[in-house]
Design a protein around this motif. Structure first.
Motif, PDB file in Angstrom:
ATOM      1  N   MET A 177       0.172  -1.307 -14.117  1.00 30.14           N
ATOM      2  CA  MET A 177       0.495  -2.053 -12.900  1.00 30.14           C
ATOM      3  C   MET A 177       1.615  -1.354 -12.107  1.00 30.14           C
ATOM      4  SD  MET A 177      -1.432  -4.476 -12.342  1.00 30.14           S
ATOM      5  CE  MET A 177      -1.658  -5.338 -10.810  1.00 30.14           C
TER       6      MET A 177
ATOM      7  N   MET B  92       0.644   1.527  -9.604  1.00 23.91           N
ATOM      8  CA  MET B  92      -0.291   1.226  -8.518  1.00 23.91           C
ATOM      9  C   MET B  92      -0.039   2.005  -7.225  1.00 23.91           C
ATOM     10  SD  MET B  92      -2.769  -0.740  -9.140  1.00 23.91           S
ATOM     11  CE  MET B  92      -3.384  -1.799 -10.422  1.00 23.91           C
TER      12      MET B  92
ATOM     13  N   ALA C 191      -6.137 -14.695  -0.469  1.00 24.62           N
ATOM     14  CA  ALA C 191      -6.143 -13.233  -0.621  1.00 24.62           C
ATOM     15  C   ALA C 191      -7.217 -12.753  -1.593  1.00 24.62           C
ATOM     16  CB  ALA C 191      -4.765 -12.757  -1.077  1.00 24.62           C
ATOM     17  N   LYS C 192      -7.357 -13.479  -2.719  1.00 28.46           N
ATOM     18  CA  LYS C 192      -8.293 -13.062  -3.764  1.00 28.46           C
ATOM     19  C   LYS C 192      -9.731 -12.966  -3.233  1.00 28.46           C
ATOM     20  CE  LYS C 192      -8.719 -11.632  -7.780  1.00 28.46           C
ATOM     21  NZ  LYS C 192      -9.978 -11.896  -8.361  1.00 28.46           N
TER      22      LYS C 192
ATOM     23  N   GLY D 151      -8.862   3.485 -11.835  1.00 32.18           N
ATOM     24  CA  GLY D 151      -8.316   2.269 -11.224  1.00 32.18           C
ATOM     25  C   GLY D 151      -8.146   1.144 -12.214  1.00 32.18           C
TER      26      GLY D 151
ATOM     27  N   THR E 115      -6.999  -2.983  -5.473  1.00 36.56           N
ATOM     28  CA  THR E 115      -6.642  -4.171  -4.685  1.00 36.56           C
ATOM     29  C   THR E 115      -6.945  -5.443  -5.458  1.00 36.56           C
ATOM     30  OG1 THR E 115      -7.263  -2.929  -2.721  1.00 36.56           O
ATOM     31  CG2 THR E 115      -6.914  -5.283  -2.452  1.00 36.56           C
ATOM     32  N   GLU E 116      -8.113  -5.465  -6.109  1.00 38.91           N
ATOM     33  CA  GLU E 116      -8.492  -6.660  -6.851  1.00 38.91           C
ATOM     34  C   GLU E 116      -7.485  -6.938  -7.972  1.00 38.91           C
ATOM     35  OE1 GLU E 116     -12.082  -6.623  -9.157  1.00 38.91           O
ATOM     36  OE2 GLU E 116     -12.699  -8.543  -8.301  1.00 38.91           O
ATOM     37  N   ARG E 117      -7.049  -5.876  -8.652  1.00 38.48           N
ATOM     38  CA  ARG E 117      -6.078  -6.063  -9.727  1.00 38.48           C
ATOM     39  C   ARG E 117      -4.741  -6.575  -9.199  1.00 38.48           C
ATOM     40  NH1 ARG E 117      -5.451  -1.150 -13.629  1.00 38.48           N
ATOM     41  NH2 ARG E 117      -3.901  -2.582 -14.463  1.00 38.48           N
ATOM     42  N   MET E 118      -4.320  -6.033  -8.024  1.00 42.81           N
ATOM     43  CA  MET E 118      -3.064  -6.514  -7.425  1.00 42.81           C
ATOM     44  C   MET E 118      -3.168  -7.989  -7.073  1.00 42.81           C
ATOM     45  SD  MET E 118      -1.699  -3.769  -4.713  1.00 42.81           S
ATOM     46  CE  MET E 118      -1.450  -2.067  -5.096  1.00 42.81           C
ATOM     47  N   LEU E 119      -4.296  -8.371  -6.461  1.00 46.65           N
ATOM     48  CA  LEU E 119      -4.436  -9.754  -5.992  1.00 46.65           C
ATOM     49  C   LEU E 119      -4.627 -10.719  -7.147  1.00 46.65           C
ATOM     50  CD1 LEU E 119      -6.592  -9.176  -2.799  1.00 46.65           C
ATOM     51  CD2 LEU E 119      -4.179  -9.781  -2.937  1.00 46.65           C
ATOM     52  N   ASP E 120      -5.096 -10.223  -8.282  1.00 46.76           N
ATOM     53  CA  ASP E 120      -5.229 -11.068  -9.471  1.00 46.76           C
ATOM     54  C   ASP E 120      -3.898 -11.701  -9.854  1.00 46.76           C
ATOM     55  OD1 ASP E 120      -7.726 -11.504 -10.419  1.00 46.76           O
ATOM     56  OD2 ASP E 120      -7.893  -9.566 -11.435  1.00 46.76           O
ATOM     57  N   MET E 121      -2.813 -10.980  -9.548  1.00 45.51           N
ATOM     58  CA  MET E 121      -1.494 -11.477  -9.931  1.00 45.51           C
ATOM     59  C   MET E 121      -1.082 -12.698  -9.114  1.00 45.51           C
ATOM     60  SD  MET E 121       0.672  -8.102 -10.799  1.00 45.51           S
ATOM     61  CE  MET E 121       1.027  -7.681  -9.114  1.00 45.51           C
TER      62      MET E 121
ATOM     63  N   MET F 177      -6.818 -11.668   3.303  1.00 45.25           N
ATOM     64  CA  MET F 177      -5.826 -11.026   2.436  1.00 45.25           C
ATOM     65  C   MET F 177      -4.401 -11.239   2.953  1.00 45.25           C
ATOM     66  SD  MET F 177      -7.331  -7.391   1.129  1.00 45.25           S
ATOM     67  CE  MET F 177      -8.972  -7.160   1.784  1.00 45.25           C
TER      68      MET F 177
ATOM     69  N   ILE G 147     -10.715  -9.682  -0.572  1.00 44.16           N
ATOM     70  CA  ILE G 147     -11.203  -8.384  -1.015  1.00 44.16           C
ATOM     71  C   ILE G 147     -12.690  -8.469  -1.387  1.00 44.16           C
ATOM     72  CG2 ILE G 147     -10.368  -8.730  -3.395  1.00 44.16           C
ATOM     73  CD1 ILE G 147     -10.495  -5.380  -1.540  1.00 44.16           C
TER      74      ILE G 147
END
Lengths: 284, 94
Positions: free
Chosen positions: A86, A89, A32-33, A81, B82-88, A26, A36
Motif C-alpha cells: 500500500m 502506491m 468513490a468505490k 498492481g 485505484t480499486e485497492r486505494m478506494l477499498d480503504m 470518485m 472506478i
C-alpha cells in the motif's frame, strides 16, 4: 455509415459518458468505490469494440499480435498492481502513467513514420508532434519518478547549470519539432532524433527533484499524459481519446495545483528550486 | 475526422468538465482521484490498437506492438491500483 462504424462510435460515446460519471463519483467518499467500476465498464466496452474499428487493416497475424500485447501488458500490470505494498502506491501510479505517455508517443511515432500524420494538414501534424513531445516527456519523467520513489536512484544528481542545460535541450526539441512540421513530408530521421530529445528532456527535468516533491510531479505527468492522449485522439479522429484525455488533462492540472498548494509551494518552485532534495533523502 | 471548430468545442467543453469534476473534492481523495484519472487516460489503448492495426513494415509494427503493451499496462494497472486505494474508504463510510 456502416453497422460497425456506428457501433464503434456509439460505444465510444457511452464510454466517454461512463468515464465522466465515474470520475465524478470518485470525487465523494461515499460513491468513490462505484466510480472506478463505472469507468472500468466504459474501458472494457471501448477496448472490445475497437477490434472491429473501421481503420483496422489487420489480418489474422495482426490480431494475434494485438491480443498478445494486451495480454502481456495487462497481465504484467495486473500482477504488479495486486502485489504492491500500500505504501508503494504512488510510484506504481507513476509507472502506469508513464506507460500511458509512452503509448501516446508510440501512436504519434507510427502515424509520423507511416506518413499518415502528414496527410491531414498542418494542424493535425502539429498536434501529433506536440503529443509525441508531451507523451515522451511524461514517459521518461514518470520512469525517473518511479525509480526515485522505489529507491533505485538513491542519489539526486544536479548538474552545474542544470536550468541552462534543460533550457537548451527544450529549445533544441522545439526547433526540431517546428522543422518536422515545416517539412510536411515523412522525415523518419528527424522524428527519431526529436523523440529521443523529448525522452532526454523528461529525464533532465525530473532528475533534480527530490522524493518529497514527487507526488506533485507524478500528478503533473498524469495531466501531461492526458493531454498527449487527447492530442493523439485528434490525430486518429478518435472522440473517446479526445474527451477522456482532455478531461484528465484539465482535472490533473487542477489536482497538481491543489497538491502543490497543500504543501505551500508553487509548481515552478517544485520544478526548478530543488528544495525537496534533502527531504527526499530523509524520506528514504 | 474531427476538425476545426467542432474539435475546439469538444476540447473546451471537456476541459471545463475535467475542471468542474475536481473543483470541490476533499483533500483525502486527491491521491485516489489522481490514480483514477490515470486509469481513464488508459483509453490510449484503443488508439494504440488502431495504430498497430494499420502499421506497415517491421519497425512500425514493433512500435505499435510496444505501444499496445504500454497502453494495456496503463489501463489494467490504473484500474487495479485505484480499486485497492478506494477499498480503504469502505470501512470509514459505515
Amino acid at each position: 455509415m456502416s453497422f460497425w462504424e456506428f457501433t464503434v462510435d456509439a460505444s465510444y460515446f457511452i464510454a466517454a459518458v461512463l468515464f465522466i460519471v465515474g470520475l465524478k463519483r470518485m470525487g465523494s467518499p461515499r460513491t468513490a468505490k462505484s466510480g472506478i467500476k463505472w469507468a472500468g465498464i466504459g474501458m472494457v466496452l471501448a477496448t472490445v469494440v475497437t477490434l472491429w474499428h473501421p481503420a483496422m487493416e489487420a489480418g489474422f497475424f495482426r490480431y494475434v499480435l494485438m491480443l498478445l500485447a494486451i495480454g502481456i501488458g495487462g497481465a504484467g500490470a495486473w500482477y504488479t498492481g495486486k502485489k504492491v505494498e500500500m505504501t508503494a502506491m504512488p510510484q506504481m501510479v507513476a509507472l502506469y502513467n508513464g506507460m500511458g505517455g509512452g503509448a501516446a508517443a508510440a501512436i504519434a511515432l507510427v502515424e509520423m513514420y507511416s506518413g499518415s500524420a502528414f496527410h491531414h494538414g498542418a494542424t493535425v501534424l502539429t498536434l501529433a508532434v506536440v503529443g509525441a513531445l508531451i507523451g515522451g516527456v511524461s514517459f521518461s519523467g514518470s520512469l525517473i519518478a518511479w525509480a526515485k520513489l522505489e529507491g533505485k536512484m538513491k542519489k539526486t544528481i544536479r548538474l552545474p547549470g542544470q536550468q541552462m542545460i534543460n533550457g537548451g535541450v527544450a529549445l533544441l526539441t522545439v526547433i526540431l519539432g517546428i522543422w518536422i512540421i515545416a517539412s510536411s513530408g515523412s522525415a523518419p530521421v528527424l522524428v527519431t532524433i526529436f523523440f529521443l530529445l523529448s525522452l532526454a528532456f523528461g529525464v533532465l527535468l525530473t532528475n533534480p527533484i527530490g522524493g518529497a516533491d514527487m507526488p506533485v510531479v507524478i500528478s503533473m505527468y498524469n495531466a501531461f499524459t492526458g493531454l498527449a492522449v487527447a492530442f493523439e485522439g485528434f490525430v486518429l479522429g478518435n472522440a473517446a481519446m479526445i474527451i477522456a484525455g482532455t478531461v484528465v488533462g484539465a482535472a490533473g492540472t487542477l489536482l497538481t495545483l491543489l497538491m502543490a498548494n497543500g504543501m505551500n509551494r508553487s509548481i515552478s518552485n517544485v520544478l526548478f528550486a530543488g528544495f525537496g532534495v534533502d527531504d527526499g533523502a530523509e524520506a528514504e | 475526422m474531427i476538425t476545426g471548430f467542432v474539435a475546439l468545442y469538444i476540447f473546451m467543453l471537456a476541459a471545463f468538465t475535467g475542471y468542474e469534476i475536481i473543483g470541490r473534492v476533499p483533500a483525502i481523495l486527491h491521491t485516489p482521484l489522481m490514480s483514477g484519472s490515470n486509469f481513464v487516460h488508459g483509453i490510449v489503448l484503443v488508439g494504440a490498437m488502431v495504430a498497430l492495426g494499420h502499421a506497415d513494415g517491421f519497425w512500425e509494427t514493433l512500435i505499435g506492438f510496444i505501444g499496445v503493451i504500454l497502453a494495456a499496462g496503463n489501463a489494467v494497472g490504473g484500474y487495479v491500483v485505484t480499486e485497492r486505494m478506494l477499498d480503504m474508504f469502505k470501512s470509514s463510510k459505515d
